[in-house]
Design a protein around this motif. Structure first.
Motif, short mmCIF file in Angstrom:
data_model
loop_
_atom_site.label_atom_id
_atom_site.label_comp_id
_atom_site.label_asym_id
_atom_site.label_seq_id
_atom_site.Cartn_x
_atom_site.Cartn_y
_atom_site.Cartn_z
N SER A 107 0.83 -1.21 0.00
CA SER A 107 0.00 0.00 0.00
C SER A 107 0.87 1.26 0.00
O SER A 107 0.55 2.24 -0.64
N LEU A 110 1.96 1.81 -3.38
CA LEU A 110 0.87 2.29 -4.23
C LEU A 110 0.50 3.74 -3.95
O LEU A 110 -0.10 4.40 -4.79
N THR A 111 0.86 4.25 -2.74
CA THR A 111 0.61 5.67 -2.47
C THR A 111 1.87 6.51 -2.68
O THR A 111 1.89 7.69 -2.38
N MET A 116 4.13 1.82 -11.60
CA MET A 116 3.63 0.48 -11.25
C MET A 116 4.29 -0.61 -12.11
O MET A 116 4.44 -1.73 -11.66
N ALA A 270 -4.41 -2.63 -7.11
CA ALA A 270 -3.88 -1.26 -7.15
C ALA A 270 -4.96 -0.21 -7.35
O ALA A 270 -4.91 0.85 -6.75
N VAL A 271 -5.93 -0.49 -8.20
CA VAL A 271 -6.95 0.52 -8.50
C VAL A 271 -8.32 -0.03 -8.10
O VAL A 271 -8.81 -0.95 -8.74
N ARG A 272 -8.87 0.50 -7.02
CA ARG A 272 -10.15 -0.01 -6.56
C ARG A 272 -11.23 1.06 -6.65
O ARG A 272 -10.94 2.23 -6.72
#
Lengths: 272, 327
Positions: A107, A110-111, A116, A270-272
């Protein structure tokens, strides 16, 4: 209250980045961390010590038996031990990935302004490196018990390349599971489950026609048989395209399939 | 000037459930905003949307003018995040963690090494610099986690319950860090379960519940809005307290617990009337105290109006900072 952000920094603090650093930079930094891990004591036990231990055990158990049937243990079993080692590399890499997910490092990445693609590429590059390490260790050990490359340097390179590609294919499969699985504590069990049937129900230790009749089609069609047969062919004097092709086809198919599943699973995380 | 963080009508749904319902929030540079709400109020969802981990279903987000939907990497480059759980590589040591994340955020190798040393010292982690993170205590991990978030200073800092489970010393250190960051001009958004923490740190407090903003203002403002003053009486017995409750029954929002009775009031001089009523019934008062409501009471007043001891329809004087507190 109205200070401009970021300029009144603590003296020693470097300037805020403001924008991402780029794919190559991100890849290098991510690769360095994973490589450090894989060259740690624990990492080397998994990629080098464990396969050599299994090799020794297989030698003690099977060498005399195979010899009695006129089969050269070193030539026959070295590719099998290698494939088993590569399976462990793939399982280990998925465990590391799951550790990053459950620790929150994933996480945090990802932030962070990280490309990616660099995350996936660094993961696969380290997997390839571990596959290479295992291959060198197993081939050297194989040499002690009669394993040889009969077709010279090119075929030997092909052998190693094939092994590394197989590690990547397997790791894509295990990464999909590590990214999809909700209960990460079950990961180890889920990954170890298919390993033994895949290895035993192949031509790794016994030739296909020695299996019971109903099992023979399964053994012949197994991807692990295809890969082991290709590796044997690449190291033997009777190297033909026909012997390498099924394994190669499996390899291409597995990479294509699991690249897709991993990418989809990664996007979902990654993309929710 | 552009706000550091600006959310307008942010909406996020999970299936049937609405986790965020048209949330609007502005945080200028150098300001600490405390986000308060019970579990499941939508705090973490808000943070996940802001930090690009979740895509909202409606509304807009701007971080220093960048939109996470179109420029996620620019938003990420400007936000430092510390989540609810320490996000660290457990297999390597604190120094390696700091160097790794420092390099990832654009520092050169040497620069990252130097910066790691500084952060270890600043967060009192020098002794543990070479111990694998897996062996560190909970407090040390949280400190390291914040150090990793701050290894490269960025204009926005988001902290999701940063002091949950921290010992008092680590908590104090963390509070000092947050104040120092705000003083440098960093915009800080902080969620917390500890009302004292919000009271201590936040310039502004935003109360949310069930995905909606219920109140937005300074701690003092919110306390004023909720109920002016609270008169706390201690009587000599629980029976007397019950008798007092009956005597004061006509006043709105009166409550009793054990020997204590709480009476919300608008002005300090109202105390005379209360005392007169009790004297008329021959009740003796052991102790009396007139205070502003605590932030706890503010929190309950907004999130569970029926259970708030010091709230009532009449005692609420909603200023422009209160948005539909009485539901």
């Amino acid at each position: 209250m109205s200070t401009t952000p970021g300029v009144a920094a603590v003296p020693a603090a470097p300037a805020p980045p403001g924008r991402p650093a780029g794919l190559q930079h991100d890849f290098q930094v991510l690769f360095d961390r994973l490589r450090t891990r894989s060259f740690s004591r624990g990492g080397l036990v998994a990629t080098v010590v464990q396969p050599l231990l299994f090799f020794a055990i297989f030698y003690c158990t099977f060498a005399t038996m195979l010899d009695a049937r006129g089969i050269d243990f070193g030539r026959f079993v070295t590719p099998t031990v290698l494939v088993q080692a590569l399976m462990f590399v793939a399982i280990g890499s998925a465990t590391d990935l799951a550790a990053d997910r459950s620790s929150g490092v994933f996480s945090r990445l990802l932030t962070s302004p990280v490309d990616m693609r660099a995350m996936s590429l660094a993961h696969l590059a380290v997997v390839a490196l571990q596959g290479l390490l295992s291959s060198v260790a197993v081939v050297l050990a194989g040499h002690l018990v009669g394993f040889r490359f009969d077709q010279g340097v090119l075929a030997a390179l092909g052998f190693v390349l094939f092994a590394v590609a197989f590690t990547v294919a397997l790791s894509l499969a295990t990464a999909t599971i590590a990214l999809r699985l909700k209960n990460l504590e079950a990961l180890s069990a889920v990954l170890h489950l298919p390993y033994l049937p895949l290895l035993v129900l192949s031509t790794g230790f016994v030739e296909a026609d020695l299996f019971p009749g109903w099992l023979q089609p399964i053994v012949a069609a197994s991807p692990v048989s295809g890969v082991i047969d290709a590796l044997r062919a690449l190291s033997s004097a009777e190297l033909t395209w026909g012997a390498v092709l099924p394994g190669l086809a499996w390899l291409v198919g597995l990479v294509a399939l699991f690249s897709w599943t991993t990418t989809t699973a990664f996007r979902k995380v990654a993309v929710r | 000037m552009t706000e550091a963080i600006s959310l307008s009508d942010l909406t996020k749904r999970f299936g049937e459930q609405t986790a965020l319902d048209r949330v609007s929030l502005r945080i200028p540079a150098g300001t600490v905003v405390g986000l308060l709400g019970p579990n499941g109020a939508g705090k973490t969802t808000l943070i996940n949307c802001l930090t690009t981990l979740l895509q909202p279903d409606g509304g807009t987000i701007e971080v220093l003018g960048h939109d996470p939907a179109t420029d996620p990497s620019l938003v990420r480059a400007n936000i430092a995040v510390t989540g609810q759980f320490a996000a660290l590589d457990e297999q390597i040591n604190p120094r390696e963690n700091l160097v790794f994340f420092g390099r990832l955020l654009g520092l050169g190798k040497g620069e990252a090494q130097q910066r790691a040393g500084e952060m270890l010292e600043r967060f009192e982690l020098g002794e543990a610099a070479y111990t694998p993170v897996g062996y560190l205590s909970g407090g040390m991990r949280r400190r390291l986690d914040l150090a990793v978030s701050l290894v490269v200073p960025r204009p926005v800092l988001v902290l999701d319950e940063p002091t949950t489970g921290l010992d008092p010393r680590s908590r104090k250190l963390l509070w000092e860090m947050v104040r120092a960051e705000a003083a440098r001009g960093v915009a800080v958004l902080l969620t917390t379960q500890y009302l004292e923490e919000a009271d201590q740190l936040a310039d502004r407090i935003v109360v949310i519940d069930k995905g909606r903003v219920l109140a937005d203002g300074s701690s003092d403002q919110l306390k004023r809005d909720v109920g002016g003053l609270m008169c706390r009486l201690t009587l000599t017995s629980a029976a007397d307290a019950r008798a007092a409750l009956l005597a004061l029954g006509e006043l709105p929002g009166v409550s009793a617990e054990g020997e204590k009775v709480a009476v919300p009031m608008a002005r300090p001089e109202d105390v005379g009337g209360v005392l007169g009523l009790l004297e008329g019934k021959g009740l003796r008062i052991a102790d009396i105290e007139v205070t502003k409501p605590t932030l706890d009471e503010v929190f309950f007043a907004f999130t569970e109006p029926s259970q708030a001891p010091g709230t009532s329809e009449t005692s609420q004087a909603p200023g422009n900072s209160v948005k539909g507190a009485a539901r």
